[in-house]
Design an enzyme around this catalytic site. Structure first.
Site, short mmCIF file in Angstrom:
data_model
loop_
_atom_site.label_atom_id
_atom_site.label_comp_id
_atom_site.label_asym_id
_atom_site.label_seq_id
_atom_site.Cartn_x
_atom_site.Cartn_y
_atom_site.Cartn_z
N HIS A 99 0.83 -1.20 0.00
CA HIS A 99 0.00 0.00 0.00
C HIS A 99 0.87 1.25 0.00
O HIS A 99 2.01 1.23 0.43
CB HIS A 99 -0.98 0.02 1.17
CG HIS A 99 -0.34 -0.01 2.53
ND1 HIS A 99 0.22 -1.16 3.07
CD2 HIS A 99 -0.18 0.96 3.46
CE1 HIS A 99 0.70 -0.89 4.27
NE2 HIS A 99 0.47 0.40 4.54
N HIS A 101 0.78 5.40 1.05
CA HIS A 101 0.13 6.47 1.79
C HIS A 101 0.27 7.76 0.99
O HIS A 101 1.38 8.13 0.61
CB HIS A 101 0.82 6.71 3.14
CG HIS A 101 0.74 5.58 4.10
ND1 HIS A 101 -0.16 5.57 5.15
CD2 HIS A 101 1.45 4.43 4.18
CE1 HIS A 101 0.01 4.46 5.84
NE2 HIS A 101 0.98 3.74 5.28
#
Length: 134
Positions: A99, A101
């Site tokens: 992932h 951010h």
């Protein structure tokens, strides 16, 4: 992965405040946000880190990150952005699902990632040669 919270979000088993979704990726607001608009961008398929995520998925996430930042800037009146991605627990990765951010910053928000620069005695020429395989 049965116990992966991001896989559950991608599958719709856990609710999320989505800002983007297609057949490969999803972007949603981080419930443990650092700043207003802090967004997580994930592939729907499970990959544990940068190292096992296919190049085409990485490319799609990179372009989406740019597109979201471009869209967020006038809406959130953000003054800047941090794009952060950790790999492995020692690097601060808490959810073992690749992932990114996207963290908007605002003048005076006082949120900064601490950067420590410690002088290390390293032969940079030798290291560069080693990394190039020479």
């Amino acid at each position: 992965m049965n116990d992966c919270v991001f896989c559950k979000i991608a599958a719709g088993e856990i609710p999320a405040h989505k800002v983007y979704e297609d057949d490969q990726v999803i972007a949603f607001l981080d419930i443990a946000h650092f700043t207003k608009g802090h967004t997580l961008i994930i592939p729907k398929s499970h990959y544990s880190s940068l190292l096992d995520t296919p190049d085409e998925v990485l490319a799609k996430i990179a372009v989406l990150t740019k597109d979201l930042a471009t869209n967020y800037k006038p809406i959130l009146r953000a003054d800047g952005f941090t794009v952060k991605q950790n790999n492995g627990e020692v690097a601060g990765q808490e959810v073992m699902h690749y992932h990114v951010h996207l963290i908007p910053h605002y003048e005076g928000d006082k949120f900064k990632f601490a950067v420590q620069h410690k002088e290390q005695k390293v032969d940079l020429e030798k290291l560069a040669n080693d990394l190039r395989g020479e």
